[in-house]
Design an enzyme around this catalytic site. Structure first.
Site, mmCIF file in Angstrom:
data_model
loop_
_atom_site.group_PDB
_atom_site.id
_atom_site.type_symbol
_atom_site.label_atom_id
_atom_site.label_comp_id
_atom_site.label_asym_id
_atom_site.label_seq_id
_atom_site.Cartn_x
_atom_site.Cartn_y
_atom_site.Cartn_z
ATOM 1 N N HIS A 67 0.835 -1.194 0.000
ATOM 2 C CA HIS A 67 0.000 0.000 0.000
ATOM 3 C C HIS A 67 0.873 1.248 0.000
ATOM 4 C CE1 HIS A 67 0.733 -1.378 4.144
ATOM 5 N NE2 HIS A 67 0.935 -0.106 4.411
ATOM 6 N N CYS A 184 1.201 -3.333 16.653
ATOM 7 C CA CYS A 184 2.456 -3.700 15.989
ATOM 8 C C CYS A 184 3.180 -2.417 15.607
ATOM 9 C CB CYS A 184 2.197 -4.574 14.759
ATOM 10 S SG CYS A 184 1.214 -3.781 13.461
#
Length: 637
Positions: A67, A184
């Site tokens: 992305h 994360c």
């Protein structure tokens, strides 16, 4: 925004083929461009590749979600490609990727790509959904599959259905049996995959649960004080800092985010066992410091060090390569006192690179200190690094100064914790900066600089008088360390040592034989593997052989990670072969007296390597040795 709103038929390829990761991304960008939502395809592709350099978007289980958010995109879009043969994508589980979703997001305040990533990550936690993606025969079936999955998974967007028994019970009581937090480092895929995994396993077992996600788009489903008070157990599956003081007095399971994905049942059992240690938060310390009470001392130190190193390296690499380019542009003045600055352009490169390189020690110390003591530690740490650079204690003085600055600020926080609330606003603008600077100034000037300057002189003298055998042995060790764990602690330790050796006593960049041994040790593994795939063709798959060019180029560019896919598949043969080849190359580099002024660049900085001809021979020798050993050890397919 739904996934099907962004996916167009012209951007779907169900019978895709790609030779490697770069080729796969190029094909996906081409599919995206067919939507007409990318104003500058080259810029968009460059942004996708840049994002990939920050960390692989191969999330595992055969799925990759590359992305990019850029002004080259005019409106959000999604492209899908299926490669049944699989593509090596540096995925987190080491497996080839077969399903690719490429996301394009415009440069706006709306984090469209993060919302889509969240939805995709949630859907992809369902094995039946992945099986369905692998089985669809045409675009219509693909749209139908995604629509069905979105409708079922995100039922809260449709008319509310009857809640499940555990959820209803939790809503009625206002409490949950288990609370969880997932996070994360990038705050994207794994954050939501861990949340989905915990929720799915809890639902199957009738356990009421609420999961807070700390994603890049912010905190969602935040846990309330009432919920925390009533929970039987708490799970924190995170690879980055999340606020922890709120869990003081509760039983908290603290694990990696990957465990939230792969070990959800075990975590739920542990959280409800009643045997988890009670988390002891401290109100007189920062939240980041309170979190550390659950970590071992060694891990805390390593985390602080790596935080400093990660912020330091861009200055070292960027500055070092600019200095190398200055020498390259000034080859006509080689051997003169003006070498590297005899022309205006060369002087510009050298001055700019030297200025960036000079930030190496302040950045190292500043971000070590901030990692320990949060924002109040940054200023004091930067000053510790600057004083180390000016005072002759160099890299090791800055490293020690960074830790000293962080812990001084923690001590200062403790000492002033009893001040009246009315003076609270003076702490960040007066107490911490002024007293912190005074304390670190006295410590650096009176203790650290004199001791570490003497230590540096001893080290410099020892290295200068190091005999040939000792230098060769040092090169052998540094080269081998670069090829043992491919980016792990040993690799990082060798690389940090090499970059530290580039800094002279005055903080300026120098040409270093140790950096030369480190660089060539990191170049050998991919080059050796690439050669082996061609020289021992019967021992590698067709896919391995086709990756020759990309693997070889990565090796030449000093991108050691090019060896990771091969090492993951066959570590017992690949790692020893590459390590021996890299160690020999490092030893030969040291034996021939090669040195390099840049911390990165590989073959592209060979033009400024001292004794470049023998350096190239060292690289070739180590690579050929590694390739031959690998060919001898591997079995035929």
């Amino acid at each position: 925004m739904k996934i099907t709103d962004l996916l167009k038929k012209e951007s779907i390829l169900l019978e895709g083929h790609a030779t490697d990761k770069i080729n796969a991304l190029h094909t996906l960008v081409g599919l995206m461009a067919k939507q007409g939502n990318v104003a500058d395809v080259n810029t968009y592709e460059a942004c996708v590749l840049k994002r990939e350099e920050e960390g692989s978007t191969g999330v595992g289980e055969g799925v990759a979600i590359p992305h990019a958010k850029t002004g080259a995109v005019t409106r959000p879009g999604l492209a899908f490609m299926r490669c049944l043969d699989g593509v090596e994508f540096d995925s987190l589980d080491g497996q080839p990727a077969k399903l690719f979703f490429l996301i394009a997001a415009p440069e706006s305040k709306d984090n469209v790509h993060l919302d889509v990533l969240s939805r995709l990550s949630t859907l992809l936690m369902d094995p039946d959904f992945i099986d369905g993606l692998m089985a669809v025969k045409n675009e219509d079936e693909l749209f139908a599959l995604i629509t069905k999955a979105e409708t079922e998974k995100f039922a809260d967007e449709a008319p509310p259905a009857e809640p499940s028994a555990p959820a209803a019970a939790a809503e009625k009581k206002g409490t949950y049996q288990v609370l969880a937090v997932t996070a994360c480092p990038t705050g994207i895929a794994h954050t939501y995959m861990a949340a989905e995994s915990l929720e799915q396993h809890a639902m199957k077992r009738g356990i009421s649960i609420k999961v807070e996600t700390n994603g890049q788009s912010g905190v969602k489903h935040a846990l309330t004080a009432e919920e925390i008070k009533g929970a039987e157990g708490i799970i924190v599956a995170a690879d980055k800092y999340v606020p922890m003081n709120r869990f003081k007095g509760k039983r908290v399971v603290i694990v990696k985010v990957a465990d939230g994905i792969n070990k959800a049942d075990a975590l739920l059992d542990e959280a409800l066992s009643g045997k988890v240690p009670i988390f002891e938060g401290e109100t007189n310390r920062s939240e980041a410091a309170a979190e550390e009470t659950a970590e071992s001392g060694v891990r805390k130190i390593y985390k602080h060090l790596m935080d400093g190193v990660s912020h330091m390296l861009p200055f070292v690499i960027g500055g070092g390569i600019l200095i190398a380019l200055a020498f390259l542009a000034d080859m006509g003045a080689a051997g003169t006192a003006q070498f590297g600055s005899s022309t205006p352009f060369a002087a510009f490169l050298k001055n700019t690179g030297g200025m960036a390189f000079g930030f190496m020690m302040p950045m190292l110390a500043g971000f070590i200190s901030q990692s320990i003591a949060d924002r109040p530690g940054l200023l004091v740490g930067i000053m510790a690094g600057a004083l180390a650079s000016a005072g002759g204690s160099g890299f090791f003085g800055a490293l020690i100064g960074g830790f000293a600055a962080g812990y001084l600020i923690l001590l200062l926080k403790k000492l002033v914790s009893g001040l009246p609330q009315s003076l609270e606003s003076l702490k960040p603008i007066l107490i911490y900066p002024v007293i912190g600077l005074l304390l670190i100034g006295a410590l650096m000037t009176g203790v650290i600089n004199p001791v570490m300057a003497s230590f540096n002189q001893w080290v410099t003298g020892s290295l200068a008088h190091m005999g040939g055998v000792s230098k060769v042995l040092m090169g052998f060790i540094l080269g081998g360390m670069m090829s043992i764990d491919f980016g792990g602690p040993l690799n990082k330790a060798a690389y940090v040592f090499g970059t530290a050796s580039l800094a002279g006593a005055d903080g300026s960049a120098v040409s270093s034989p140790f950096m030369a041994a480190v660089m060539i040790g990191g170049m050998v593994p991919p080059v050796a593997i690439a050669l082996a795939t061609q020289c021992f063709r019967s021992k590698f798959t067709d896919k391995d052989r086709k990756s020759f060019v990309s693997t070889f180029v990565m090796g030449l560019a000093f991108i050691t990670e090019g060896a990771i896919p091969f090492a993951a598949e066959d570590p017992m043969r690949v790692i020893p072969s590459c390590a021996i080849g890299a160690a020999v190359a490092g030893a030969l580099s040291m034996y021939f007296g090669c040195s390099v002024p840049a911390p990165h660049g590989g073959i592209f900085v060979f033009g400024v390597v001292q004794n470049a001809g023998m350096y190239l021979i060292s690289l070739a020798s180590g690579s050929v040795l590694g390739a031959v050993l690998l060919g001898m050890l591997k079995k035929k397919i």
